[in-house]
Motif scaffolding. Structure first.
Motif, PDB file in Angstrom:
ATOM      1  N   SER A   1      57.353  25.833 -61.807  1.00 15.22           N
ATOM      2  CA  SER A   1      56.967  25.563 -60.314  1.00 15.22           C
ATOM      3  C   SER A   1      56.502  27.352 -60.614  1.00 15.22           C
ATOM      4  N   PHE A   2      58.000  28.464 -60.297  1.00 19.38           N
ATOM      5  CA  PHE A   2      57.751  29.255 -59.611  1.00 19.38           C
ATOM      6  C   PHE A   2      56.929  30.554 -60.597  1.00 19.38           C
ATOM      7  N   PHE A   3      56.728  29.946 -61.510  1.00 17.72           N
ATOM      8  CA  PHE A   3      55.182  30.722 -62.447  1.00 17.72           C
ATOM      9  C   PHE A   3      54.353  30.883 -61.899  1.00 17.72           C
ATOM     10  N   PHE A   4      53.993  29.170 -61.230  1.00 23.10           N
ATOM     11  CA  PHE A   4      52.253  29.122 -60.484  1.00 23.10           C
ATOM     12  C   PHE A   4      52.455  29.805 -59.643  1.00 23.10           C
ATOM     13  N   SER A   5      53.087  29.622 -58.490  1.00 22.15           N
ATOM     14  CA  SER A   5      53.849  29.688 -56.798  1.00 22.15           C
ATOM     15  C   SER A   5      53.294  31.685 -56.586  1.00 22.15           C
TER      16      SER A   5
ATOM     17  N   SER B   1      58.265  34.075 -54.122  1.00 24.30           N
ATOM     18  CA  SER B   1      57.155  33.764 -55.332  1.00 24.30           C
ATOM     19  C   SER B   1      55.755  34.398 -54.546  1.00 24.30           C
ATOM     20  N   ASP B   2      55.353  34.229 -52.877  1.00 28.79           N
ATOM     21  CA  ASP B   2      54.579  35.077 -52.922  1.00 28.79           C
ATOM     22  C   ASP B   2      54.382  36.777 -52.835  1.00 28.79           C
ATOM     23  N   TYR B   3      55.756  36.790 -52.643  1.00 30.34           N
ATOM     24  CA  TYR B   3      55.970  38.249 -52.667  1.00 30.34           C
ATOM     25  C   TYR B   3      55.731  39.309 -53.929  1.00 30.34           C
ATOM     26  N   TYR B   4      56.712  38.243 -55.292  1.00 32.98           N
ATOM     27  CA  TYR B   4      56.163  39.044 -55.941  1.00 32.98           C
ATOM     28  C   TYR B   4      54.334  38.627 -56.759  1.00 32.98           C
ATOM     29  N   GLY B   5      53.903  37.810 -56.085  1.00 38.42           N
ATOM     30  CA  GLY B   5      52.112  37.640 -56.157  1.00 38.42           C
ATOM     31  C   GLY B   5      51.361  39.155 -55.241  1.00 38.42           C
TER      32      GLY B   5
END
Length: 282
Positions: free
Chosen positions: A240-244, A208-212
């Protein structure tokens, strides 16, 4: 046309010989290879020396170990190798990974493609991975995108886009910018490249951090970043993945982390994303 092939390598003793052997076995012989040893602690330097001692087309550059961050590390190593060469002597600039195997006709086919099509700016094949004894298409990207491990640029195109950006998302930024400047990115599906290591296996960042971070450094505005985040979350059906992802993206924005693309280039990238979005949904 003459090739300059830069190969960043960090602890690739198990894979690099396959890559360099496949280059020596090419039917097309007019190339130079620069292997950038990025602080390896295994036998990578000895493997490189085996080739530089016996084949004048192979050279090496040794760097101190840099922090392993997706995107920036490999491009930094690539640039260090590039800086040692006079680009006036080359027509095609390649960034290859140290864990791929090329068919013997690979460079020959790439050279013909560039020679016969003056507007081709970026050309490559398709990546295949081994599964249960068979080589199957990797499938991580659409078949019109030249993946990071096997980039081959016409020199004029490479220089016009400003080279590679030392940032996450560099291998999508180049595609968008060159298309905006009138060049074409072309995948030759008959060129099957074997990938002998799973990409991203040694990254420590959470997905998730990678995508953000990726959406931020790609220069996406907030709306498009949220749309892209939703798309990734829908793939695994996780709210939850979306919000992360959003949390990581907004963290980068609040810290105003340095981006390696100009405001004008960010606008080009966002416009391209808008076009793609409208074509798909409207």
């Amino acid at each position: 046309m003459r090739f300059l092939i830069i190969i960043p390598a960090h602890n690739e003793e198990d894979h690099l010989p396959f890559t360099l052997d496949s280059l020596q076995q090419q039917r097309y012989k007019d190339f130079k290879v620069v292997v950038t040893n990025d602080g390896s602690t295994d036998h990578t330097p000895e493997i490189i020396k085996r080739y530089t001692d016996t084949d004048s087309r192979f050279e090496t550059v040794t760097l101190q170990k840099s922090a392993h961050q997706p995107g920036s590390k490999v491009v930094n190593a690539f640039k260090k190798g590039l800086e040692t060469q006079d680009l006036d002597h080359f027509d095609i600039i390649c960034k290859f990974d140290a864990d791929i195997i090329l068919d013997e006709n690979y460079l020959e086919t790439i050279e013909k493609s560039f020679s016969n099509n003056p507007k081709y700016g970026l050309v490559g094949g398709l990546l295949y991975v081994e599964k249960e004894g068979d080589w199957v298409y990797e499938g991580n990207s659409n078949k019109n995108h030249v993946r990071g491990p096997l980039k081959a640029y016409r020199k004029e195109c490479f220089l016009e886009i400003g080279g590679l950006r030392e940032t996450l998302g560099w291998d999508n930024i180049d595609s968008i910018l060159l298309e905006h400047l009138g060049w074409k990115e072309v995948v030759l599906p008959e060129l099957k490249v074997k990938l002998i290591k799973v990409k991203g296996a040694d990254y420590t960042v959470r997905e998730s951090d990678y995508y953000g971070r990726y959406f931020y450094f790609l220069g996406l505005n907030r709306f498009l970043a949220y749309v892209a985040s939703l798309k990734e979350a829908m793939k695994i059906r996780s709210v939850s993945f979306f919000f992360s992802i959003i949390k990581a993206y907004e963290s980068c924005r609040s810290k105003k982390l340095e981006q390696k693309i100009s405001k004008e280039e960010q606008q080009v990238i966002n416009n391209k994303r808008w076009e793609t979005l409208k074509k798909k949904w409207l």
